[in-house]
Design a protein around this motif. Structure first.
Motif, PDB file in Angstrom:
ATOM      1  N   VAL A 156       3.996 -11.730  -5.811  1.00  0.00           N
ATOM      2  CA  VAL A 156       5.335 -12.137  -6.240  1.00  0.00           C
ATOM      3  C   VAL A 156       6.021 -10.920  -6.842  1.00  0.00           C
ATOM      4  CG1 VAL A 156       4.703 -14.529  -6.627  1.00  0.00           C
ATOM      5  CG2 VAL A 156       4.460 -12.906  -8.492  1.00  0.00           C
ATOM      6  N   LEU A 158       8.512  -9.113  -9.363  1.00  0.00           N
ATOM      7  CA  LEU A 158       9.158  -9.232 -10.664  1.00  0.00           C
ATOM      8  C   LEU A 158       9.939  -7.960 -10.963  1.00  0.00           C
ATOM      9  CD1 LEU A 158       6.932 -11.478 -10.892  1.00  0.00           C
ATOM     10  CD2 LEU A 158       6.778 -10.894 -13.327  1.00  0.00           C
ATOM     11  N   ARG A 204      13.059 -17.139 -15.255  1.00  0.00           N
ATOM     12  CA  ARG A 204      12.874 -16.468 -13.960  1.00  0.00           C
ATOM     13  C   ARG A 204      11.393 -16.208 -13.675  1.00  0.00           C
ATOM     14  NH1 ARG A 204      17.518 -13.723 -11.880  1.00  0.00           N
ATOM     15  NH2 ARG A 204      16.245 -11.960 -11.223  1.00  0.00           N
ATOM     16  N   LYS A 208       8.817 -17.848 -10.544  1.00  0.00           N
ATOM     17  CA  LYS A 208       8.050 -17.007  -9.636  1.00  0.00           C
ATOM     18  C   LYS A 208       6.537 -17.230  -9.706  1.00  0.00           C
ATOM     19  CE  LYS A 208      11.592 -13.408  -9.661  1.00  0.00           C
ATOM     20  NZ  LYS A 208      11.939 -11.984  -9.957  1.00  0.00           N
TER      21      LYS A 208
END
Length: 231
Positions: A156, A158, A204, A208
Motif C-alpha cells: 500500500v 503512503l 487516510r 489504506k
C-alpha cells in the motif's frame, strides 16, 4: 542548494517569499498562474512547493491533488482562506502544512525547513539511513529503511507524513497519544490550531491499511483521549 517553487498570483507576496528564501540560500522559482505552476511542479527537481489556493487557470486544491498523485515533495499551502474546512480539504489532498495570510516570513521559513528536513530523512540515500528492523503486526508489515508498507503481502502506498505517523504509532503500541502530541512529534512544530491534519492523516491511513476503516483493528480512537495502536 535547496530548490523552492512558489506558486502565488500576488506579485508582492510572491516576491516577498522569494526574497526571504533567497536570503537564506534557497534557489527559488516563481509562477503566477495555476497551469504554469502545476507544469513546473510536475517537472520535478524541487525540494519544496509553496502553494496559494486562489490562482488563475487551476486552483490550488486541484494543483495539490495532482502533485500528490505523482510526487512526494513537501507542499505548504499559504492562503488567505481561514476556514477549517479549507484546511481539512488541503490536508486531505496531501498538503503537509497550511499557513494563513498574513504570515510571518520567519515562521514560514521555519516550517519549510522542518518539512524539507523530514522528507530528506525519510527519502534520502538509503546508504545514509541506518537499516531498521521490520515492524510486523498480524497482516501488517512495515519496513522503515525502504519506506514500504504491506497488508496481506500487498503493498500500500503512503505519503511521507502518513508513513511517519504509522511508524511512530506502531513503534509505540498500546500507548494513547492525543492530537497535539502527534502533531508535535510528526510535524515538529507547535500546532497553532492546525491539529486537524492529524485527524485527516489517521483517516487516510485507516483507508489504506484497515479492512474496515469504520471498525479499525490497528489504529483505534480512544474517545476524549486520542489514538492508540493495538497489537
Amino acid at each position: 542548494m535547496k530548490r523552492v517553487l512558489i506558486i502565488e498570483d500576488d506579485p508582492y507576496i510572491a516576491e516577498l517569499q522569494r526574497d526571504y528564501f533567497m536570503l537564506h540560500d534557497y534557489e527559488v522559482e516563481l509562477s503566477h498562474d495555476g497551469r504554469e505552476g502545476l507544469a513546473k511542479a510536475l517537472g520535478g527537481g524541487h525540494n519544496l512547493i509553496i502553494l496559494d489556493l486562489q490562482l488563475p487557470g487551476i486552483d490550488g486544491f486541484e494543483i495539490c491533488r495532482q502533485i500528490r498523485e505523482q510526487l512526494d515533495v513537501p507542499i505548504l499551502i499559504v492562503s488567505a482562506k481561514k476556514e477549517e474546512i479549507d484546511k481539512i480539504r488541503g490536508f486531505g489532498l496531501g498538503a503537509d502544512d497550511f499557513v494563513t495570510k498574513p504570515f510571518s516570513p520567519g515562521e514560514l521559513l521555519a516550517r519549510a525547513k522542518a518539512h524539507v528536513a523530514r522528507y530528506e530523512r525519510f527519502t534520502g540515500d538509503a546508504a545514509k539511513v541506518k537499516e531498521a528492523d521490520n515492524i510486523n503486526i498480524r497482516e501488517l508489515s512495515i519496513n522503515k529503511s525502504s519506506h514500504r508498507v504491506f497488508v496481506h503481502d500487498k503493498e500500500v502506498m503512503l505519503t511521507v507524513k502518513e508513513f511517519e505517523v504509522l511508524v511512530f504509532m506502531a513503534a509505540n503500541p498500546n500507548r494513547v497519544f492525543n492530537k497535539e502530541q502527534l502533531f508535535e512529534r510528526i510535524w515538529g512544530l507547535e500546532s497553532n490550531g492546525e491539529i486537524a491534519t492529524v485527524t485527516v492523516h489517521i483517516s487516510r491511513i485507516r483507508e489504506k491499511i484497515e479492512a474496515d476503516p469504520s471498525n479499525p483493528q490497528f489504529i483505534e480512537t480512544v474517545w476524549g483521549a486520542g489514538y492508540r495502536f493495538k497489537i
